[in-house]
Design an enzyme around this catalytic site. Sequence first.
Site, PDB file in Angstrom:
ATOM      1  N   ASN A  10       0.872  -1.180   0.000  1.00 16.48           N
ATOM      2  CA  ASN A  10       0.000   0.000   0.000  1.00 16.48           C
ATOM      3  C   ASN A  10       0.901   1.221   0.000  1.00 16.48           C
ATOM      4  O   ASN A  10       1.469   1.580   1.025  1.00 16.48           O
ATOM      5  CB  ASN A  10      -0.898  -0.027   1.257  1.00 16.48           C
ATOM      6  CG  ASN A  10      -1.709   1.255   1.384  1.00 16.48           C
ATOM      7  OD1 ASN A  10      -1.830   2.021   0.431  1.00 16.48           O
ATOM      8  ND2 ASN A  10      -2.268   1.491   2.572  1.00 16.48           N
ATOM      9  N   LYS A  12       0.101   4.297  -0.425  1.00 19.25           N
ATOM     10  CA  LYS A  12      -0.530   5.533   0.083  1.00 19.25           C
ATOM     11  C   LYS A  12      -0.256   6.667  -0.912  1.00 19.25           C
ATOM     12  O   LYS A  12      -0.245   6.423  -2.107  1.00 19.25           O
ATOM     13  CB  LYS A  12      -0.044   5.831   1.502  1.00 19.25           C
ATOM     14  CG  LYS A  12      -0.170   4.591   2.394  1.00 19.25           C
ATOM     15  CD  LYS A  12       0.039   4.861   3.849  1.00 19.25           C
ATOM     16  CE  LYS A  12      -0.108   3.542   4.611  1.00 19.25           C
ATOM     17  NZ  LYS A  12      -0.076   3.734   6.063  1.00 19.25           N
ATOM     18  N   HIS A 102      -9.692   1.624   4.871  1.00 13.58           N
ATOM     19  CA  HIS A 102      -8.386   1.822   5.523  1.00 13.58           C
ATOM     20  C   HIS A 102      -8.554   2.867   6.633  1.00 13.58           C
ATOM     21  O   HIS A 102      -9.321   3.819   6.480  1.00 13.58           O
ATOM     22  CB  HIS A 102      -7.352   2.285   4.493  1.00 13.58           C
ATOM     23  CG  HIS A 102      -5.964   2.300   5.056  1.00 13.58           C
ATOM     24  ND1 HIS A 102      -5.510   3.316   5.868  1.00 13.58           N
ATOM     25  CD2 HIS A 102      -4.953   1.407   4.969  1.00 13.58           C
ATOM     26  CE1 HIS A 102      -4.269   3.040   6.242  1.00 13.58           C
ATOM     27  NE2 HIS A 102      -3.911   1.888   5.709  1.00 13.58           N
ATOM     28  N   GLU A 104      -6.867   5.302   7.539  1.00 21.86           N
ATOM     29  CA  GLU A 104      -6.631   6.698   7.145  1.00 21.86           C
ATOM     30  C   GLU A 104      -7.849   7.265   6.426  1.00 21.86           C
ATOM     31  O   GLU A 104      -8.159   8.445   6.535  1.00 21.86           O
ATOM     32  CB  GLU A 104      -5.366   6.782   6.272  1.00 21.86           C
ATOM     33  CG  GLU A 104      -4.112   6.580   7.120  1.00 21.86           C
ATOM     34  CD  GLU A 104      -2.928   5.980   6.385  1.00 21.86           C
ATOM     35  OE1 GLU A 104      -2.913   5.973   5.139  1.00 21.86           O
ATOM     36  OE2 GLU A 104      -2.008   5.482   7.075  1.00 21.86           O
ATOM     37  N   GLU A 184      -5.487  -4.164  10.933  1.00 19.90           N
ATOM     38  CA  GLU A 184      -4.454  -3.135  11.048  1.00 19.90           C
ATOM     39  C   GLU A 184      -4.706  -2.314  12.309  1.00 19.90           C
ATOM     40  O   GLU A 184      -5.486  -1.355  12.268  1.00 19.90           O
ATOM     41  CB  GLU A 184      -4.492  -2.218   9.823  1.00 19.90           C
ATOM     42  CG  GLU A 184      -4.174  -2.914   8.520  1.00 19.90           C
ATOM     43  CD  GLU A 184      -3.585  -1.940   7.516  1.00 19.90           C
ATOM     44  OE1 GLU A 184      -2.492  -2.216   7.013  1.00 19.90           O
ATOM     45  OE2 GLU A 184      -4.201  -0.895   7.247  1.00 19.90           O
ATOM     46  N   GLY A 190       2.332   3.006  10.537  1.00 15.98           N
ATOM     47  CA  GLY A 190       3.266   4.094  10.287  1.00 15.98           C
ATOM     48  C   GLY A 190       4.008   4.548  11.536  1.00 15.98           C
ATOM     49  O   GLY A 190       4.697   5.562  11.526  1.00 15.98           O
ATOM     50  N   SER A 229       3.273  -1.432  10.304  1.00 14.90           N
ATOM     51  CA  SER A 229       4.729  -1.479  10.503  1.00 14.90           C
ATOM     52  C   SER A 229       5.341  -2.840  10.181  1.00 14.90           C
ATOM     53  O   SER A 229       6.317  -3.261  10.818  1.00 14.90           O
ATOM     54  CB  SER A 229       5.107  -1.042  11.930  1.00 14.90           C
ATOM     55  OG  SER A 229       4.728   0.307  12.138  1.00 14.90           O
ATOM     56  N   GLY A 250       2.783  -0.924   4.267  1.00 13.47           N
ATOM     57  CA  GLY A 250       2.838   0.481   3.865  1.00 13.47           C
ATOM     58  C   GLY A 250       4.259   0.912   3.587  1.00 13.47           C
ATOM     59  O   GLY A 250       4.842   0.581   2.553  1.00 13.47           O
ATOM     60  N   GLY A 251       4.855   1.647   4.535  1.00 15.13           N
ATOM     61  CA  GLY A 251       6.179   2.247   4.343  1.00 15.13           C
ATOM     62  C   GLY A 251       7.226   1.315   3.757  1.00 15.13           C
ATOM     63  O   GLY A 251       7.952   1.693   2.828  1.00 15.13           O
TER      64      GLY A 251
HETATM   65  P1  PGA Z   1       2.718   0.834   7.540  1.00 21.21           P
HETATM   66  O1  PGA Z   1       1.243   1.001   6.894  1.00 21.21           O
HETATM   67  O2  PGA Z   1       3.248  -0.491   7.067  1.00 21.21           O
HETATM   68  O3  PGA Z   1       3.504   2.004   7.008  1.00 21.21           O
HETATM   69  O4  PGA Z   1       2.540   0.876   9.022  1.00 21.21           O
HETATM   70  C1  PGA Z   1       0.381  -0.093   6.771  1.00 21.21           C
HETATM   71  C2  PGA Z   1      -0.932   0.364   6.196  1.00 21.21           C
HETATM   72  O5  PGA Z   1      -1.417   1.434   6.562  1.00 21.21           O
HETATM   73  O6  PGA Z   1      -1.526  -0.336   5.344  1.00 21.21           O
END
Ligand code: PGA
Length: 275
Positions: A10, A12, A102, A104, A184, A190, A229, A250-251
Amino acid sequence: MTRAALVVANWKMNMTATQAAEFAARLRPLLAPVANELATGQLEIAVAPPFPALERLGRALAGSGVVLAAQDVHEAESGAFTGEVARAMLDDLDCRYVLIGHSERRQHFGDDEARVVAKLERVLTAATSGLRAILCVGETLAEREAGRLTSVLARQLSGPLALIQRLRAAGTIAPEARLALAYEPVWAIGTGRVATPEIAQAAHAEIRRILVERLGSAGAGVRILYGGSVKASNAKALLAENDIDGALVGGASLDPTEFAEIVACRRPFRMESVS
Ligand code: PGA
């Protein structure tokens, strides 16, 4: 029925179309060790770039076995919704998955539970579409500390599973086969603060219990991904857990080398089981 591992990037609001194509070129050779599993459907890998990069990324990934995912979809079929993206547009680009709900989106863009269910319905009721939904759920830190994990998961799953039951009653064949879940925990997204494998597994087991309670044996076939994470350094321990069928990254998914390392931690192809 079986549960193939699913690893999803992902991105983002990161990566231009040009950067996405470069990522694909770097990722492809790194996936050679899993080519056979990808080809036989024992493993699925999806990348969810921002909308403007979908088409270019799709071309750059053609023939690799890696599929496209979108980060969101609007609940209406089409119309006067400036800035939004409809399901048919994702179908047209051969998107295989779309993230729904999600945290966010829930936090910043007004995706409340009713809207999440409406988006899910848009995806699951399209007879001609191959699109599948990845529904994201998870508690905030305050909710966890207040001991409300179970009730939050039950609440977030209630509307979506009622929708599945309603669709099944109306004659839709196995709508749950087009659904995956992502657990999640909001406090792990994040933040670098990953859930321990034990904490994640406990939440996944609770989600599995709710799935089976509401959907019967079909609930045992729905995949549950962990997100928050995930990195190359913690993926193996997380993916070794019984009810963790994959990862939503994500990251760490912005770097093709690290993403390929996470994919390499995939757990073996799993026959459905209720644990
Ligand atoms: P993250 O994000 O791996 O950067 O924590 C995961 C996500 O929001 O899908």
